[in-house]
Design an enzyme around this catalytic site. Sequence first.
Site, PDB file in Angstrom:
ATOM      1  CE  LYS A  63     -77.056  32.898  10.319  1.00  0.00           C
ATOM      2  NZ  LYS A  63     -77.678  31.697   9.915  1.00  0.00           N
ATOM      3  CG  ASN A  75     -70.202  32.208  22.458  1.00  0.00           C
ATOM      4  OD1 ASN A  75     -70.292  33.314  21.916  1.00  0.00           O
ATOM      5  ND2 ASN A  75     -70.847  31.904  23.558  1.00  0.00           N
ATOM      6  NE  ARG A  76     -67.564  30.865  14.232  1.00  0.00           N
ATOM      7  CZ  ARG A  76     -68.669  31.597  14.015  1.00  0.00           C
ATOM      8  NH1 ARG A  76     -69.776  31.375  14.696  1.00  0.00           N
ATOM      9  NH2 ARG A  76     -68.655  32.549  13.114  1.00  0.00           N
ATOM     10  CG  LEU A  77     -68.294  26.961  22.540  1.00  0.00           C
ATOM     11  CD1 LEU A  77     -68.604  27.205  24.004  1.00  0.00           C
ATOM     12  CD2 LEU A  77     -66.869  26.416  22.384  1.00  0.00           C
TER      13      LEU A  77
END
Length: 210
Positions: free
Chosen positions: A7, A187-189
């Site tokens: 997600k 973006n997983r940041l």
Amino acid sequence: MLRDIRKNYQQAALTESEMAADPFDQLHNWLQEALNSREAEPTAMVLSTVDADMQPHSRVVLLKELTPEGLVFFTNYQGNKGQQLQQNPKVSVNFFWQSLERQVRLTGITEKTSGAVSDDYYHSRPADSRLGAWVSEQSTIIPSPDYLVERFESFRQTFGDTIPRPPHWGGYLIRPTSFEFWQGRPNRLHDRILYTQLEQGKWQIHRLAP
Ligand SMILES: Cc1cc2nc3c(=O)[nH]c(=O)nc-3n(C[C@H](O)[C@H](O)[C@H](O)COP(=O)(O)O)c2cc1C
């Protein structure tokens, strides 16, 4: 396939300047938002304890009070977690509010609440829940579900309308030693804000890499 499930989180962001100086206030704010969200169990928290063999154990309990001293939940003092906390009062707690893309992790030290605090909450519960605290010898092996039903009836007859608090049932106060607030980001940041205690009531804030 499990490996294909992912997600992209994009609902919100955390900035140091918008975080409360006191993590209790930040937790209070996030809890309120979780209560107002569509979370099914916003007060559910995963509580982890470590036993004498250094084996961690996790289970869900419900947060019943957030006070200036800490987080309060109620349980059986003689079950597995009760025995583990007797030997090692250090815990880790995790809230996951899926719909808000948020996680809170905290570490802390537990102590039993006073009898008065336990009594106050116990007597606010419905009669069946109060009886349940007598019926369940938490974490012990039992022969069948009927065993519980029979004990329930037996305690109902014993106590009638006046059900006292069992001495083995009550609250724990978790006094937090650190908090981490996590907000999912694209973006997983992800944003991670860690609070560590400098001295009583004074907290230092750091941003962690996701
Ligand atoms: C949503 C949910 C809420 C729960 N709330 C509590 C609770 O407040 N207190 C409690 O003792 N167990 C609660 N339980 C049960 C615990 O997860 C656990 O099964 C039980 O406390 C026994 O754990 P132990 O054997 O490690 O002591 C809850 C379980 C779920 C799924």
